[in-house]
Structures are given as C-alpha cells and as structure tokens.
Write a protein that holds these residues in place. Structure first.
Motif, PDB file in Angstrom:
ATOM      1  N   SER A  14      -4.752  11.897  -4.991  1.00  0.00           N
ATOM      2  CA  SER A  14      -4.785  13.330  -5.253  1.00  0.00           C
ATOM      3  C   SER A  14      -3.362  13.871  -5.206  1.00  0.00           C
ATOM      4  CB  SER A  14      -5.666  14.034  -4.220  1.00  0.00           C
ATOM      5  OG  SER A  14      -5.174  13.808  -2.907  1.00  0.00           O
ATOM      6  N   PRO A  15      -3.090  14.989  -5.881  1.00  0.00           N
ATOM      7  CA  PRO A  15      -1.714  15.520  -5.931  1.00  0.00           C
ATOM      8  C   PRO A  15      -1.173  15.843  -4.541  1.00  0.00           C
ATOM      9  CG  PRO A  15      -3.090  16.552  -7.597  1.00  0.00           C
ATOM     10  CD  PRO A  15      -4.017  15.761  -6.710  1.00  0.00           C
ATOM     11  N   THR A  16       0.140  15.723  -4.388  1.00  0.00           N
ATOM     12  CA  THR A  16       0.807  16.054  -3.135  1.00  0.00           C
ATOM     13  C   THR A  16       1.883  17.099  -3.397  1.00  0.00           C
ATOM     14  OG1 THR A  16       2.224  15.188  -1.369  1.00  0.00           O
ATOM     15  CG2 THR A  16       2.361  14.087  -3.492  1.00  0.00           C
ATOM     16  N   ALA A  17       2.151  17.906  -2.381  1.00  0.00           N
ATOM     17  CA  ALA A  17       3.184  18.940  -2.512  1.00  0.00           C
ATOM     18  C   ALA A  17       4.579  18.368  -2.330  1.00  0.00           C
ATOM     19  CB  ALA A  17       2.935  20.045  -1.490  1.00  0.00           C
ATOM     20  N   ILE A  18       4.678  17.125  -1.878  1.00  0.00           N
ATOM     21  CA  ILE A  18       5.990  16.507  -1.657  1.00  0.00           C
ATOM     22  C   ILE A  18       6.516  15.984  -2.987  1.00  0.00           C
ATOM     23  CG2 ILE A  18       7.212  14.639  -0.484  1.00  0.00           C
ATOM     24  CD1 ILE A  18       5.133  14.936   1.781  1.00  0.00           C
ATOM     25  N   SER A  19       7.650  16.494  -3.397  1.00  0.00           N
ATOM     26  CA  SER A  19       8.157  16.170  -4.732  1.00  0.00           C
ATOM     27  C   SER A  19       9.159  15.022  -4.743  1.00  0.00           C
ATOM     28  CB  SER A  19       8.812  17.409  -5.351  1.00  0.00           C
ATOM     29  OG  SER A  19       9.879  17.875  -4.540  1.00  0.00           O
ATOM     30  N   GLN A  20       9.819  14.748  -3.612  1.00  0.00           N
ATOM     31  CA  GLN A  20      10.834  13.700  -3.633  1.00  0.00           C
ATOM     32  C   GLN A  20      10.176  12.317  -3.664  1.00  0.00           C
ATOM     33  OE1 GLN A  20      10.254  15.881  -1.113  1.00  0.00           O
ATOM     34  NE2 GLN A  20      11.308  15.252   0.753  1.00  0.00           N
ATOM     35  N   PHE A  21      10.793  11.402  -4.400  1.00  0.00           N
ATOM     36  CA  PHE A  21      10.281  10.042  -4.479  1.00  0.00           C
ATOM     37  C   PHE A  21      11.417   9.098  -4.852  1.00  0.00           C
ATOM     38  CE2 PHE A  21       9.777  11.777  -8.766  1.00  0.00           C
ATOM     39  CZ  PHE A  21      10.325  10.771  -9.563  1.00  0.00           C
ATOM     40  N   THR A  22      11.165   7.801  -4.675  1.00  0.00           N
ATOM     41  CA  THR A  22      12.118   6.755  -5.051  1.00  0.00           C
ATOM     42  C   THR A  22      11.372   5.678  -5.826  1.00  0.00           C
ATOM     43  OG1 THR A  22      11.789   5.818  -2.835  1.00  0.00           O
ATOM     44  CG2 THR A  22      13.792   7.092  -3.201  1.00  0.00           C
ATOM     45  N   GLU A  23      12.138   4.845  -6.520  1.00  0.00           N
ATOM     46  CA  GLU A  23      11.551   3.723  -7.248  1.00  0.00           C
ATOM     47  C   GLU A  23      11.605   2.468  -6.383  1.00  0.00           C
ATOM     48  OE1 GLU A  23      13.050   3.030 -11.160  1.00  0.00           O
ATOM     49  OE2 GLU A  23      13.043   5.166 -11.685  1.00  0.00           O
ATOM     50  N   ALA A  24      10.531   1.699  -6.401  1.00  0.00           N
ATOM     51  CA  ALA A  24      10.469   0.470  -5.627  1.00  0.00           C
ATOM     52  C   ALA A  24      11.505  -0.539  -6.120  1.00  0.00           C
ATOM     53  CB  ALA A  24       9.066  -0.122  -5.714  1.00  0.00           C
ATOM     54  N   ASP A  25      11.990  -1.369  -5.214  1.00  0.00           N
ATOM     55  CA  ASP A  25      13.053  -2.317  -5.542  1.00  0.00           C
ATOM     56  C   ASP A  25      12.577  -3.531  -6.341  1.00  0.00           C
ATOM     57  OD1 ASP A  25      15.021  -0.822  -4.323  1.00  0.00           O
ATOM     58  OD2 ASP A  25      14.949  -1.931  -2.432  1.00  0.00           O
ATOM     59  N   PHE A  26      11.283  -3.840  -6.258  1.00  0.00           N
ATOM     60  CA  PHE A  26      10.793  -5.093  -6.830  1.00  0.00           C
ATOM     61  C   PHE A  26       9.864  -4.875  -8.028  1.00  0.00           C
ATOM     62  CE2 PHE A  26      11.877  -6.167  -2.428  1.00  0.00           C
ATOM     63  CZ  PHE A  26      12.670  -7.300  -2.620  1.00  0.00           C
ATOM     64  N   LEU A  27      10.135  -3.863  -8.818  1.00  0.00           N
ATOM     65  CA  LEU A  27       9.264  -3.579  -9.956  1.00  0.00           C
ATOM     66  C   LEU A  27       9.292  -4.694 -11.006  1.00  0.00           C
ATOM     67  CD1 LEU A  27       9.747   0.268 -10.514  1.00  0.00           C
ATOM     68  CD2 LEU A  27       7.834  -0.928  -9.421  1.00  0.00           C
ATOM     69  N   THR A  28      10.412  -5.366 -11.139  1.00  0.00           N
ATOM     70  CA  THR A  28      10.471  -6.494 -12.078  1.00  0.00           C
ATOM     71  C   THR A  28       9.491  -7.587 -11.659  1.00  0.00           C
ATOM     72  OG1 THR A  28      12.788  -6.071 -12.610  1.00  0.00           O
ATOM     73  CG2 THR A  28      11.955  -8.276 -13.081  1.00  0.00           C
ATOM     74  N   GLN A  29       9.459  -7.878 -10.365  1.00  0.00           N
ATOM     75  CA  GLN A  29       8.527  -8.881  -9.856  1.00  0.00           C
ATOM     76  C   GLN A  29       7.078  -8.386  -9.967  1.00  0.00           C
ATOM     77  OE1 GLN A  29      11.374  -7.910  -8.564  1.00  0.00           O
ATOM     78  NE2 GLN A  29      12.453  -9.579  -7.536  1.00  0.00           N
ATOM     79  N   SER A  30       6.877  -7.099  -9.729  1.00  0.00           N
ATOM     80  CA  SER A  30       5.535  -6.533  -9.881  1.00  0.00           C
ATOM     81  C   SER A  30       5.036  -6.720 -11.309  1.00  0.00           C
ATOM     82  CB  SER A  30       5.543  -5.039  -9.531  1.00  0.00           C
ATOM     83  OG  SER A  30       5.976  -4.824  -8.214  1.00  0.00           O
ATOM     84  N   ALA A  31       5.915  -6.481 -12.280  1.00  0.00           N
ATOM     85  CA  ALA A  31       5.551  -6.641 -13.687  1.00  0.00           C
ATOM     86  C   ALA A  31       5.199  -8.098 -14.006  1.00  0.00           C
ATOM     87  CB  ALA A  31       6.690  -6.159 -14.586  1.00  0.00           C
TER      88      ALA A  31
END
Length: 250
Positions: A14-31
């Motif tokens: 569900s939506p959250t009011a917190i807007s800050q976020f980062t990208e995970a370090d291992f997205l290449t491995q996730s893919a």
C-alpha cells in the motif's frame, strides 16, 4: 553496530508517505535470478517452492512482470514493505527521519532475490526464500548463487560489531569466519515454571523486531549498551550467555 534481519513472506505494498528511497546494490544479480525463474511455469514454481497452486500462479506473474525497481509505485522501501512477526515488532511505519537515517546505515536485510537490502532500497512483490534449491550457473541453490558476495557487502557496510537477528536460513548465506567485525548471535528464550529455557519461534521473531527497534530508536553504537534491552519483559540472561552468544529471556 550493524544489524542483520531476515525478510518476510507477508508483504504490504500500500502507498507510503515516506518519499525517500534508494536502489538495491544487487539488482544485476536479481535480474539473473528472474531470468532463470522466467522459464518456470506455475506448476514448476509450486514444486520448487512447495507452495499452493494459487501462490505459484501469483509468483509466476510477479516474475514475468519484474523490472529493476527504480521508483515508488510499484516499488516500495524494503523496511516498509515487509510484514510478519519480526516487522510487527519493528513497527517501522512510525519511524521519523532520524530513525530512518540510522536504520539505513546500520541495518541489512538478507534476501533470496535481492541479496542484501538497506531499509530504503526499493523492492517489488516477490517470494524467493534463501533455502530455495534453484539451479543456477553457480550451483544448485541460492547459497551457491550468492557465494561470497553478501559477506563482502556486510564487511563493507559494518563499521562495528555485527548483531545477528536473522534466522538460520538467511544467516547461512554468509560466511561467518570471513566477517571482519565481531559477530554476536542473539537468542530469545522463554523460561517455564521449572526454570527450563527454550526458544518459541513466534515470540523470538517478534523479539528480534523489538530489539532492532530499540537499537534504532536509541541509536546504539556500543555493543554493551544492548544489554539494556528490556522490551516485552525480556532481560539479558548472563547465566545462559557467553562472550559472543547472548541470550535474553523472560
């Protein structure tokens, strides 16, 4: 101090009011893992993960739709997306900016799909437990797939003692002897009328979340300060503890 947690099967996107976020370090491995899983039909997923046909259909579609999460909606911050007993104890939804900033630097969430997540790293809905025996180019399971990567990542992030609040399934993805900071194993036990102490999983899971919340809210840096944890009637049990294996009982 650096904390380790497991993820949760239960998710809340569900939506959250917190807007800050980062990208995970291992997205290449996730893919890479997603590419493998894309070849599995619903029946294959049900057999692989030992889940119901309905859940297998859901996760088959999730794998088909998956893209590296790089924005809110559909992505959500890992700390806020995971639910379950640990995260009920953690209650991260009411964290303020200072608490989120501390958590971002001092908490790692081990994940079968995402490797090692920071609290504000975006994830998409998924199910892939670390114990899954998914054949891949590096071996027969996810422990072989992640190999040394997660241990190296923990070493890069941990600037002080490592407090393991993760389950055995997820902590087994690391190589403890290669960790460069002191490692503290934490157990939570219930003491019965006869004085016998044992771990009850549902209580221990919530206690892990409560301890993580305590560390984050108090912004603890020194390991000795952790002995002050007294939430839900737990107390440091010196008699049942050793130098690097601490027990909190009630």
């Amino acid at each position: 101090m650096y904390l380790l947690l497991s993820p949760a099967k239960t998710l809340d996107f569900s939506p959250t009011a917190i807007s800050q976020f980062t990208e995970a370090d291992f997205l290449t491995q996730s893919a890479e893992l997603i590419d493998i899983l894309a070849d599995y039909g619903p029946e294959d997923i049900a057999h692989l993960m030992k889940i119901s046909d309905k859940l297998a259909e859901l996760n088959h579609q999730r794998f088909a739709d998956w893209q590296p999460p790089k924005e809110l909606n559909p992505g959500k911050q890992a700390l806020l997306a995971f639910r379950g007993d640990v995260y009920k104890g953690l209650q991260a939804d009411d964290f303020g900016p200072e608490e989120l900033a501390f958590a971002q630097e001092h908490l790692g969430i081990l994940s079968g799909l995402y490797g090692l997540l920071r609290p504000l790293d975006l994830i998409l809905p998924y199910r892939l437990e670390m114990k899954t025996k998914l054949p891949n180019p590096k071996g027969k399971n996810l422990y072989a797939f992640w190999g040394e990567q997660l241990t190296k990542a923990v070493n890069e992030r941990a600037q002080g003692p490592i407090v393991n609040l993760a389950s055995k399934e997820y902590f087994s993805a690391l190589q403890p002897k290669a960790l460069e900071q002191p490692l503290y194993q934490i157990d939570f036990k219930e003491v019965n009328a006869e004085g016998k102490a044992r771990i009850i999983a549902v209580h221990a899971k919530k206690a892990r979340g409560l301890m993580a919340r305590y560390i984050i809210q108090e912004q603890l840096e020194k390991i000795e300060d952790l002995k002050g944890f007294a939430e839900a009637n737990y107390a440091f049990d010196e008699e049942r503890s050793s130098d690097f294996h601490w027990v909190f009982s009630r």
